[in-house]
Design an enzyme around this catalytic site. Structure first.
Site, short mmCIF file in Angstrom:
data_model
loop_
_atom_site.label_atom_id
_atom_site.label_comp_id
_atom_site.label_asym_id
_atom_site.label_seq_id
_atom_site.Cartn_x
_atom_site.Cartn_y
_atom_site.Cartn_z
N ASP A 172 -6.10 -7.99 -1.94
CA ASP A 172 -5.64 -8.26 -0.57
C ASP A 172 -6.22 -7.21 0.37
OD1 ASP A 172 -3.24 -9.72 1.08
OD2 ASP A 172 -3.47 -7.63 1.70
N TYR A 230 -8.55 -3.08 7.86
CA TYR A 230 -8.54 -2.00 6.85
C TYR A 230 -9.91 -1.32 6.75
CZ TYR A 230 -4.30 -4.48 5.19
OH TYR A 230 -3.08 -5.11 5.09
N LYS A 251 -7.81 -11.02 6.49
CA LYS A 251 -6.94 -11.37 7.63
C LYS A 251 -7.68 -11.24 8.96
CE LYS A 251 -3.32 -9.21 4.86
NZ LYS A 251 -3.84 -7.97 4.30
N HIS A 272 -3.10 -12.03 11.07
CA HIS A 272 -2.46 -10.78 10.65
C HIS A 272 -1.09 -10.53 11.31
CE1 HIS A 272 -3.82 -6.71 8.80
NE2 HIS A 272 -2.51 -6.82 8.73
P1 NAD Z 1 3.41 -0.28 -1.14
O1 NAD Z 1 4.85 -0.61 -1.08
O2 NAD Z 1 2.52 -1.02 -2.07
O3 NAD Z 1 3.39 1.27 -1.43
C1 NAD Z 1 2.24 1.97 -1.76
C2 NAD Z 1 2.63 3.38 -2.11
O4 NAD Z 1 3.57 3.35 -3.21
C3 NAD Z 1 1.45 4.19 -2.66
O5 NAD Z 1 0.77 4.85 -1.64
C4 NAD Z 1 2.12 5.14 -3.61
O6 NAD Z 1 2.55 6.24 -2.87
C5 NAD Z 1 3.30 4.39 -4.09
N1 NAD Z 1 3.13 3.84 -5.47
C6 NAD Z 1 2.29 2.84 -5.88
N2 NAD Z 1 2.45 2.61 -7.19
C7 NAD Z 1 3.41 3.48 -7.63
C8 NAD Z 1 4.00 3.73 -8.88
N3 NAD Z 1 3.68 3.03 -9.97
N4 NAD Z 1 4.95 4.70 -8.94
C9 NAD Z 1 5.31 5.40 -7.87
N5 NAD Z 1 4.79 5.21 -6.64
C10 NAD Z 1 3.84 4.25 -6.53
O7 NAD Z 1 2.85 -0.32 0.36
P2 NAD Z 1 1.60 -0.97 1.09
O8 NAD Z 1 0.32 -0.44 0.57
O9 NAD Z 1 1.84 -0.79 2.53
O10 NAD Z 1 1.72 -2.52 0.74
C11 NAD Z 1 0.94 -3.17 -0.25
C12 NAD Z 1 -0.15 -3.99 0.38
O11 NAD Z 1 0.41 -4.92 1.31
C13 NAD Z 1 -1.16 -3.22 1.24
O12 NAD Z 1 -2.06 -2.46 0.50
C14 NAD Z 1 -1.77 -4.34 2.02
O13 NAD Z 1 -2.69 -5.06 1.22
C15 NAD Z 1 -0.55 -5.18 2.33
N6 NAD Z 1 0.03 -4.86 3.66
C16 NAD Z 1 0.00 -5.84 4.61
C17 NAD Z 1 0.51 -5.60 5.86
C18 NAD Z 1 0.47 -6.70 6.88
O14 NAD Z 1 0.76 -6.45 8.06
N7 NAD Z 1 0.13 -7.90 6.49
C19 NAD Z 1 1.06 -4.35 6.19
C20 NAD Z 1 1.08 -3.38 5.21
C21 NAD Z 1 0.58 -3.64 3.94
#
Ligand code: NAD
Length: 278
Positions: free
Chosen positions: A48, A53, A78, A109
């Protein structure tokens, strides 16, 4: 390279999406090719990304280098806010950067309702889908009224709505509406972006100990057990494996309910109703 055995969810257009993938928000362009390559090696097949990004090109390089047949991959990107009035051009640019002829899912988005341009963008996404260059089309951060508008005006129901969703912010009314309409929920920030105390809460730790899993695996399992699509972000090889290893156990109803009870209704990211950044 062997694919992990990840369940798929059938979208309302018949396409199938792996329930778990890798999100690359805030993965530096310089690190993205390595991270995506490691994810593909670990057996991930769903990535994704988004134009904003600034790492679509690096995602594409990792995909090309992997040699994995295109049909075995699921790639989402997106349409950024400033591009809502030039969706065909922006989509072509994304395809070019990804080095692909087709994406599996293309999303608007943010709704940006204050500008009133999402409906026009949605009409363009419908044409893009008809051209075959996006197998499925959907939206992100859309509220009920935003969804209702594009459905009423075009009759085309988005395949997915990608929204902020985690135990602190469960969006029950919105997810109920999406369920009724056949819109799949993609939960962004499934681990609350690492910004909460969820991983150290006693109920999460107790469930982790009971199943021989980590607290993060318990939270991710809580999502998939409710039929959501997730793509937790990590840049670490060990965590790529950990985050995908959630399909061999099930939380009990009591464990699920304990996490359900964490709802406080606060979002960590922007409020989609007021987010006007372009
Ligand atoms: P997330 O909830 O996936 O959190 C990521 C964070 O969680 C990492 O930086 C790390 O610190 C921690 N983490 C990951 N694996 C772990 C583990 N096994 N143990 C402990 N901590 C861990 O947050 P995100 O990256 O914001 O969301 C996931 C994806 O969603 C993004 O990468 C993106 O692709 C998407 N996203 C979309 C939007 C949107 O507006 N559409 C906004 C934000 C994110």
């Amino acid at each position: 390279m062997t694919a992990l055995d990840i369940p798929t969810i059938e979208l309302n257009d018949g396409a199938k999406i792996p329930q778990l993938g890798l999100g690359v928000y805030l993965v530096e362009p310089g690190d993205t090719e390595r991270v995506v390559s490691e994810a593909l090696e670990a057996g991930y097949r769903h990535i994704d990304t988004a134009m904003i990004y600034e790492n679509e090109r690096e995602v594409g390089k990792a995909i090309a280098a992997s040699g994995i047949p295109r049909d075995e991959l699921f790639v989402t990107t997106k349409l950024w806010n400033t591009d809502q009035t030039r969706a065909p051009e922006a989509f072509a640019e994304s395809l070019d950067k990804l080095g692909l002829e087709r994406v599996d899912l293309y999303l608007i988005h943010w709704p940006q309702a204050m500008f009133g341009e999402a409906l026009g963008a949605w009409r363009e996404l419908i044409k893009i889908r008809e051209s075959g260059r996006a197998t499925s089309i959907g939206v992100s951060n859309f509220e009920i009224e935003d969804l209702q508008q594009i459905i009423d005006e075009t009759g085309v129901v988005p395949a997915a709505n990608q929204i902020e969703l985690h135990p602190l912010h469960q969006r029950r009314e919105l997810t109920g509406f999406c369920r009724e309409q056949g819109i799949a929920i993609e939960a962004w920030g499934p681990l609350a972006q690492g910004k909460s105390d969820l991983l150290t809460r006693p109920e999460v730790i107790a469930a982790a100990e009971a199943h021989g899993k980590s607290p993060a695996q318990v939270l991710l399992r809580w999502h998939v057990q409710q039929g959501r699509i997730i793509f937790p972000k990590t840049t670490k090889r060990e965590r790529l494996a950990e985050n995908a290893d959630i399909f061999d156990f099930a939380l009990t109803d009591v464990e699920m309910a304990a996490i359900d009870a964490y709802e406080v209704g606060t979002n960590l990211g922007p409020d989609p109703r007021t987010f006007d950044v372009r």
